[in-house]
Design a protein around this motif. Structure first.
Motif, mmCIF file in Angstrom:
data_model
loop_
_atom_site.group_PDB
_atom_site.id
_atom_site.type_symbol
_atom_site.label_atom_id
_atom_site.label_comp_id
_atom_site.label_asym_id
_atom_site.label_seq_id
_atom_site.Cartn_x
_atom_site.Cartn_y
_atom_site.Cartn_z
ATOM 1 N N HIS A 793 4.401 -7.445 5.243
ATOM 2 C CA HIS A 793 5.080 -8.340 6.193
ATOM 3 C C HIS A 793 4.121 -9.305 6.859
ATOM 4 C CE1 HIS A 793 3.530 -5.095 8.722
ATOM 5 N NE2 HIS A 793 3.628 -5.925 9.746
ATOM 6 N N TRP A 796 3.870 -12.608 4.814
ATOM 7 C CA TRP A 796 5.065 -13.433 4.980
ATOM 8 C C TRP A 796 5.076 -14.099 6.354
ATOM 9 C CZ3 TRP A 796 7.916 -15.050 1.185
ATOM 10 C CH2 TRP A 796 8.066 -14.268 0.039
ATOM 11 N N ASN A 797 4.682 -13.364 7.369
ATOM 12 C CA ASN A 797 4.671 -13.917 8.724
ATOM 13 C C ASN A 797 3.676 -15.079 8.834
ATOM 14 O OD1 ASN A 797 5.389 -13.615 11.690
ATOM 15 N ND2 ASN A 797 3.173 -13.378 11.784
ATOM 16 N N SER A 821 9.627 -11.246 6.067
ATOM 17 C CA SER A 821 8.715 -10.376 6.819
ATOM 18 C C SER A 821 9.489 -9.276 7.535
ATOM 19 C CB SER A 821 7.918 -11.208 7.835
ATOM 20 O OG SER A 821 7.060 -10.378 8.586
ATOM 21 N N ASN A 828 9.380 -5.232 13.404
ATOM 22 C CA ASN A 828 8.462 -6.356 13.224
ATOM 23 C C ASN A 828 8.674 -7.338 14.363
ATOM 24 O OD1 ASN A 828 6.804 -8.378 12.305
ATOM 25 N ND2 ASN A 828 7.551 -8.308 10.205
ATOM 26 N N ALA A 831 7.358 -11.118 13.812
ATOM 27 C CA ALA A 831 8.181 -11.996 12.970
ATOM 28 C C ALA A 831 9.441 -12.429 13.706
ATOM 29 C CB ALA A 831 8.532 -11.273 11.668
#
Length: 1534
Positions: A793, A796-797, A821, A828, A831
């Motif tokens: 994740h 992606w963030n 994410s 998360n 995110a």
């Protein structure tokens, strides 16, 4: 003398003895002896009389003479016996033996009874002298006589038992006749008993058998006695136990002995002799384990030497040599406690020889030395009995072996084998000798192998042989399987052989047979006691550590350490175990302990440092790493650890906004990472990249980092890099890391680095193409990371953050990335927060709110989502905005939250209309908003140094906190940032702020210059420059500026303020009427300001115009609200009341304010300040008010302590009454808190003077000496630091201090110093009346002490001096004293009345009270002199009554009581009034002591002794020595 006369004389002597006239008897006997020298009776009578007269020598001579004359007569012998029995001399016992024997001869044929009595006495005497043979013979003769007389069986039984008692237990050491007589006595006693079986008979039989067991030659007799007792007592095991022990100790364990033991075990299975016997049987049968077991169970029988010997022999057979030595030592210890008869000596030699053999077989140097000393003890015995002893050669070989003389050892062991070839131990020792011999034989171990195999064949129980066979197969032959078998065999034979056990376990592990290894270790540890089997615990702990069974590993390694607490390796292993299960603290302690035990171990120090690094103790870890580098400069783990520690410290400092430290730490981290010189390690390049990238948030102007030239590919020492260069270097480092090893994490870091470079270039307004290129690279790197690991994740963030930045603007990609994410990691918060920011940037407020809401639910303490919600609240205009921003600052520091909160605080403060609202009180006052906003904004400007608005807000907050210098610096920074700006409006505003702050810190020229650099078209700037002119002293310029401002002012309030300022300047120019006119103009406005009314009232107070001040106050009270400016309103009102002469009203006004606002420390301090000035009678309450102010607030408490001390001085509180709560203690605290205030030093001088006065009254030594000059100098020095506004106050304070010092010097008799100080003071203040009066007082001091009558001229001069200071109450008091000393009582009374009149006019409560009391004391003194005049008693009564109306005055009550005492000493009213002072609480001890003195005289006059006793007890309790001395005098005269 005829026969008749002789007989008559003897008769007279006998009668005299009968009448106890022994001297008379001696005369008669001597008379007889003159006639007949050999008269038997006369000599006997002389002996008897001399004995009674205690003349033993004469008595002995007389008796012996008589016995020589007639040896067959009894009287002389009986007299000698009686004489010797009474004597305590040691030499008479031999004579007593002869006397008793003679008496036995004489009684034998005449009197049997007497013979028996003498016989008993003779036996007792023999017994005392330990002549046991004579005891036995004589007693046997006595029994024989008794038998001849026909004595009964019972009597004879008792006689035989008595003989047994007379003969000792150690009879076996006596001659054979004594032994036989004793045994005969036992036999007769046993056979003559009437009650058989019985308890007494059983006990007697036991004693008989026990006695027989001590005689080795009485075996047959012992057997018969035991058999006979078994017949009589078949259930008794004792006879069998004795026989078994006899067999065991005799060394001949036959079939008969075995049958005896078996029979005993049938009767008692736990019998020690039986168990020992069975153990010997098993030993004979070579069942050694059973033998050791039985002998161990039965060896506890006391004094059984043979049992320990047999146990040692069995242990030797099992090769338990150390245990055998212990058993031999026990046998030898018992032998030392026994008599050295033949059998014991033989067993002792056997035990010694066995011990020597065991020591030889231990094969230890210490054991060899002990073996030598042991062998010396039995050398003679061995030489005599074994001339060709193999053990001697073996011992010789062992000695050579221990000395490493292997050649001689070889020959000795070979000779031992020649003499005893079947002894396995000798082959074993020879094999050891070959094993450790020279290089040739050491390489070729076949000789050693041959000897070891022979030893193993001869004795399969010898574990050490199999251990060395294991060594051979492991180290020489390389046959690990066979080696393991040998080690296992060795360990099975000897469980104490840790070397064999450890080798067996290690080989099992190498061969993959961990089950066998674990089984061996478990078996050992289960049997091991605490503190043993270290090798097993250690290996099993390491096994569990490898198997990830951490708790078991910790337990086993702890057990290993109990066996050897100083083994550093064990401590390291334990540290690893703790570390494996997450016990960092305990692991750290273990590694530190290992390091202490082995300071050279780098590994222990490194592990300790790495744990400290994990725990966040970076400074400690750095110290440990540095210690390693001192030992090994290029130790790679230490260099890496140092770099990581500095990097982590940089991150922590970054979070705390300590940017300077961040740069220092980054520089250190880069240096250590570079020093590693490992370009082939990917993680090193990544760490270098992290260190370079961490500076991205720091201001570019601050980033200047020194980097080693080797990192830049240069040979130079160091180069300074700017922020852009450092970020670029970080990107290159990440690139090198990727070349070595491609990982998604490094790709992500590289992408973030490119993004940070783009951010930096954007802030620096650099080329957009370069920025776009960097952002594109960042996107590509992050996409690469996502492709490599799409489930992470974090990647992606990061991709979403870059995609939504202004330079990319790909919101769709950003949204997709954030959602991916969240899908990769449900919890998360980052995110979700970034997604909210994306929605907020695209103005999707509702979606942003929902995203932030989810983030808050996931982690309520995450800062960024709260900042997002605060921004949304600000966008929609919510009243919760400020609360949300404040919450962000409480969670943590962030630039966005800090600036947002500071903005809202400053906005709220600028709005002057909201001060009374509940929202303002909560947001600003209760939440302590100004300091909180100041802290976070200071951190903000430390990092972001180009934000004008932030510096402006910081200056504004500093002004509110009265941090004027800091405010000036902040405004100056804002001005410097706007200097080249095109926005002139902002620049002018900043310059106005800067000028205002310069004026506040006293830099008026710079302030004027700053204001003049602006257009001066606005009211604020004109008023500001006008104030600067005024502060500078340029009044005309200031007036012009204010007049200009007045023309521009539009609001009534602004006009009123300007008019007030103009009025102040008119007053400054002494134009009071003009000032009044301007202030009246202000009051006529529609909205007069509070400030103008304050100024008008202050003008009235300054000019002592009560009408003006009162009118202004009334107007002021109309326009102020009840809770506005409470302190100022109370202060002005109190001042007006004081001007009106309403002293009580002054205190009441302050008290009302305190009651209405009890939490305001300023009001409490004001009350404490006003009380001693206007209502000193309430000074006790004033002191309490000062203490309350000090408790509530330390700032007000500084002055409050000063006022509290003044109040305590006013009520006369001193250390003699209260050691803690007194004026001196409080003013000392105030001096420490506020040392620059001259008033505190002046009050300290007053407190010291008061203490010295009390000391003088109590007639004790003064504690505060010679302080006057020091304190005067201190007050003068401190007064110079204050501004012109306080000049008058400071001057008055200096003069007061000077007068106080002169008074102190005068009272302590230092007249010359006092006069010099007066003269010095008059030089600087020539017309000061107080100093001139003091000079006259000092000059007249010695005249008063001489008690001479003063001339009228001097009196007139003194009167003139007082008239020159006629408004001084104390001056009239002094003049009254002068008249009083000259017996001019009427003149003195007139002076006191004049002082009373002055005090009343001045409203001085202290002056009135002092004048009344002095007047009363003057009148009382005259009354005490018995001058008949009604005027003086009435004057005492009148003055004291008036004093009591003012205040409850203890002295006034005392004076009334003394007046009554003078009038009617014996009256009941006199006693009542004096007892009131003595016994009622609230009276000072100095006053009580006087009353007690007079009351004592009154009670003695009335002879009331009960009350006298009570009063004396009271005086003792209070330490009143003066009254106690009076009591002694009065009681003596009574």
């Amino acid at each position: 003398m005829s026969n008749k006369e002789v007989k008559a004389a003897l008769k007279s002597a006998r009668d005299a003895i009968r009448n106890k006239e022994y001297k008379e008897a001696l005369k008669h006997c001597k008379a007889v002896l003159k006639q007949e020298k050999n008269n038997y009776n006369a000599w006997v009578f002389i002996g008897l009389a001399a004995t009674e007269l205690e003349q033993p020598d004469q008595a002995q001579s007389a008796y012996k003479k008589a016995a020589e004359l007639e040896p067959g007569q009894l009287l002389a012998w009986q007299g000698l016996a009686n004489l010797y029995e009474k004597s305590n001399q040691a030499d008479v016992k031999e004579n007593l033996f002869n006397v008793y024997q003679k008496l036995l001869e004489l009684y034998e044929s005449t009197d049997t009874q007497k013979w028996c009595e003498v016989c008993v006495k003779l036996v007792e005497l023999y017994h005392q002298e330990k002549k046991y043979l004579e005891v036995a013979r004589t007693w046997h003769k006595l029994i024989q006589i008794k038998q001849e007389e026909g004595a009964g069986n019972a009597e004879l039984h008792q006689l035989w038992k008595r003989l047994i008692q007379l003969l000792p237990d150690s009879t076996q050491n006596q001659d054979n006749e004594t032994q036989q007589l004793l045994l005969t006595s036992f036999e007769h006693a046993v056979n003559s008993a009437d009650m058989v079986p019985s308890e007494d008979h059983e006990k007697l039989y036991k004693n008989f058998i026990q006695c027989l067991s001590k005689f080795p030659h009485e075996t047959a007799r012992l057997k018969k006695a035991c058999d006979d007792m078994m017949v009589l007592y078949p259930t008794m095991s004792y006879p069998l136990e004795v026989r078994c022990l006899h067999f065991i100790q005799s060394g001949s364990f036959t079939e008969e002995a075995l049958r005896c033991c078996c029979r005993l075990m049938e009767m008692d299975s736990s019998s020690s002799p039986g168990l020992i016997g069975l153990g010997i049987k098993f030993l004979q049968e070579k069942k050694y384990e059973e033998a050791v077991k039985r002998l161990t169970e039965g060896k506890h029988t006391s004094q059984c030497q043979a049992a320990w010997y047999y146990l040692a022999e069995a242990q030797m057979k099992m090769h338990k040599h150390k245990e055998a030595v212990i058993s031999c030592n026990r046998a030898l210890k018992i032998s030392g406690q026994l008599d050295d008869d033949g059998g014991n000596l033989q067993q002792k030699y056997i035990a010694l020889r066995l011990k020597a053999e065991a020591l030889i077989k231990i094969a230890d140097a210490d054991a060899a030395e002990e073996a030598i000393s042991t062998l010396e003890q039995v050398a003679q015995q061995l030489v005599l009995s074994h001339p060709h002893l193999a053990e001697a050669h073996a011992l010789e070989g062992l000695i050579y072996y221990t000395q490493k003389n292997y050649q001689q050892a070889e020959r000795s062991f070979q000779r031992a084998i020649e003499r005893k070839a079947e002894t396995a131990e000798y082959h074993h020792y020879l094999g050891l000798t070959y094993w450790f011999m020279g290089e040739e034989i050491r390489k070729d171990k076949t000789k050693a192998l041959t000897q070891f195999l022979k030893a193993a064949k001869l004795d399969s129980y010898m574990g050490s042989v199999f251990c060395y066979l294991g060594h051979y197969y492991r180290d020489v032959a390389g046959d690990k399987s066979r080696a393991r078998g040998c080690y296992k065999k060795a360990f099975e034979l000897d469980r104490t052989d840790g070397e064999a056990g450890a080798a067996a376990v290690d080989l099992s592990v190498e061969l993959g047979d961990t089950e066998t290894a674990l089984a061996i270790l478990t078996a050992v540890t289960e049997r091991a006691s605490a503190g043993t089997a270290k090798w097993a615990w250690l290996r099993r702990g390491l096994y569990y550590l490898r198997a990830s069974q951490h708790s078991q590993a910790v337990a086993d390694l702890q057990a290993a350490l109990r066996a050897d607490p100083k083994d550093s390796n064990c401590w390291e292993s334990l540290g690893e175990a703790y570390l494996s299960r997450g016990g960092y603290t305990t692991a750290l302690k273990s590694f530190m302990k290992a390091s202490e035990l082995n300071p050279e171990s780098i590994y222990s120090i490194y592990k300790a440092a790495s744990i400290e690094q994990i725990l966040g103790k970076y400074k400690d870890a750095i110290a440990e790493y540095q210690q390693i580098l001192k030992k090994s400069k290029e130790y790679v783990p230490a260099l890496k650890g140092l770099g990581e520690c500095y990097l982590m410290m940089a991150r922590a400092a970054l979070a705390d906004y300590l940017d300077g430290r961040v740069l220092d730490y980054v520089e250190q981290a880069l240096e250590y990472f570079t020093r590693l010189h490992r370009p082939d390690v990917s993680c090193l390049w990544k760490l270098l990249g992290d260190a370079c990238t961490i500076v991205h948030v720091i201001s570019s102007s601050r980033v200047n980092v020194k980097v080693l030239g080797s990192l830049l590919g240069q040979n130079k020492g160091k180069q300074m890099l700017k922020k852009s260069e450092l970020l670029s270097l970080g990107g290159r480092c990440y690139g090198r890391a990727l070349k070595l090893m491609s990982s998604p994490n490094t790709w992500c870091d590289l992408g973030i680095n490119y993004y940070r470079q783009a951010q930096h270039l954007t802030a620096a307004n650099s080329d957009t193409n370069e920025i776009s290129e960097l952002l594109e690279k960042s996107l590509q790197c992050l996409k690469k990371a996502v492709r490599l690991d799409s489930k992470n994740h974090l990647y992606w963030n990061a991709l979403g953050v870059v995609a939504c930045c202004s330079g990319v603007g790909n919101y769709a990609l950003a949204q997709h990335s954030f959602i991916k994410s969240v899908q990769a990691e449900q919890i998360n918060v980052v995110a979700w927060t970034n997604l909210g920011v994306l929605y907020l940037a695209t103005e999707n407020i509702q979606q942003a709110h929902e995203a932030f809401k989810v983030a808050q639910s996931l982690e309520p303490s995450y800062l960024m989502c709260w900042i997002g919600q605060a921004l949304i609240a600000e966008a929609v205009g919510s009243y919760e905005t400020m609360d949300l921003f404040r919450h962000t600052t409480e969670l943590s520091m962030h630039t966005e939250g800090a600036k947002g909160y500071a903005h809202w605080v400053c906005s709220t403060l600028q709005d002057k209309t909201n001060r009374e609202t509940e929202l303002y009180r909560y947001n600003i006052v209760q939440m302590n908003a100004i300091p909180a906003a100041h802290v976070v904004l200071s951190k903000y400007t430390e990092r972001i140094q180009n934000d004008v608005s932030a510096f402006t807000m910081l200056g504004y907050l500093n002004e509110h906190l009265q941090l004027t210098k800091q405010a000036t610096n902040a405004y100056q920074r804002a001005v410097s940032l706007l200097k080249n700006s095109e926005d002139k409006e902002k620049y002018n505003t900043s310059m106005q702020n800067y000028g205002r702050s310069l004026c506040a810190i006293g830099q008026y020229d710079k302030a004027i210059q700053a204001y003049m650099s602006t257009p001066l078209t606005e009211l604020d700037s004109i008023v500001g420059v006008a104030l600067a002119y005024f502060k500078k002293g340029l009044l005309q310029d200031s007036i012009k500026a204010y007049e200009t401002a007045l023309s521009l002012a539009e609001s009534e309030q602004d006009k009123a303020h300007i008019l007030t300022a103009l009025a102040i300047m008119e007053y400054k120019q002494n134009k009071v009427d003009a000032a009044k006119t301007l202030l009246f103009k202000c009051s006529l406005l529609k909205e007069p300001t509070i400030e103008s009314l304050h100024a008008l009232c202050a003008l009235g107070l300054a000019k002592q115009d009560a009408t003006l001040a009162t009118a202004a106050l009334k107007e002021l009270l109309k326009h102020t609200k009840s809770k506005d400016n409470i302190y100022e309103r109370c202060l002005i009102t109190s001042a007006v009341y004081a001007l009106q002469g309403r002293n009580v009203g002054v205190q009441r006004q302050a008290s009302k304010a305190v009651h209405s606002n009890p939490d305001d420390p300023a009001l409490w301090a004001l009350l404490s300040r006003l009380v001693p000035l206007y209502t000193p009678q309430n000074a006790k309450g004033g002191a309490v008010a000062g203490n309350v102010a000090h408790i509530l607030d330390l700032n007000h408490g500084k002055k409050a302590l000063l006022h509290s001390a003044v109040n305590q001085l006013a009520i006369g509180c001193h250390s003699a009454e209260d050691e803690r709560g007194n004026a001196l203690k409080d003013i000392q605290k105030a001096v420490h808190l506020f040392p620059d205030d001259p008033a505190t030093w002046a009050v300290l001088m007053g407190a010291c003077h008061a203490e010295n006065t009390v000391v003088y009254l109590n007639n004790t030594q003064p504690k505060k000496r010679n302080l006057e000059m020091t304190l005067v100098a201190t007050v003068s020095a401190k007064s110079k630091f204050y501004t012109n506004l306080l000049n008058f106050h400071n001057f008055a304070l200096e003069v007061w201090s000077l007068c106080q010092a002169i008074t102190g010097l005068k009272e302590t008799g230092r007249i010359t110093e006092a006069e010099a100080l007066c003269t010095k003071g008059l030089k600087s203040c020539p017309n000061h009346p107080d100093l001139f009066l003091l000079l006259r007082q000092v000059q007249c001091k010695q005249l008063f002490q001489s008690h001479k009558e003063l001339p009228d001229a001097i009196l007139e001069e003194l009167h003139k001096t007082v008239m020159s200071n006629s408004t001084s109450v104390t001056a009239w008091h002094w003049l009254a004293k002068v008249y009083q000393s000259q017996r001019m009582m009427v003149a003195a009374e007139m002076c006191y009345r004049k002082s009373l009149q002055l005090a009343s006019q001045q409203g001085s409560w202290n002056g009135k009270l002092s004048s009344l009391l002095r007047l009363a004391m003057l009148a009382l003194e005259i009354c005490m002199a018995n001058i008949s005049n009604d005027h003086w008693p009435s004057l005492v009564q009148e003055a004291t009554t008036e004093a009591l109306k003012l205040f409850f005055c203890p002295l006034a009550v005392l004076l009334q009581a003394l007046l009554q005492y003078n009038r009617k000493m014996g009256a009941r009213e006199t006693r009542r009034m004096l007892e009131r002072v003595v016994y009622q609480p609230g009276y000072p001890e100095t006053i009580v002591s006087v009353a007690r003195w007079y009351l004592l005289r009154h009670l003695y006059a009335k002879d009331d002794y009960e009350l006298i006793d009570a009063l004396v007890a009271n005086a003792k309790a209070n330490g009143d020595t003066r009254s106690l001395e009076l009591d002694k005098k009065l009681s003596a005269s009574a």
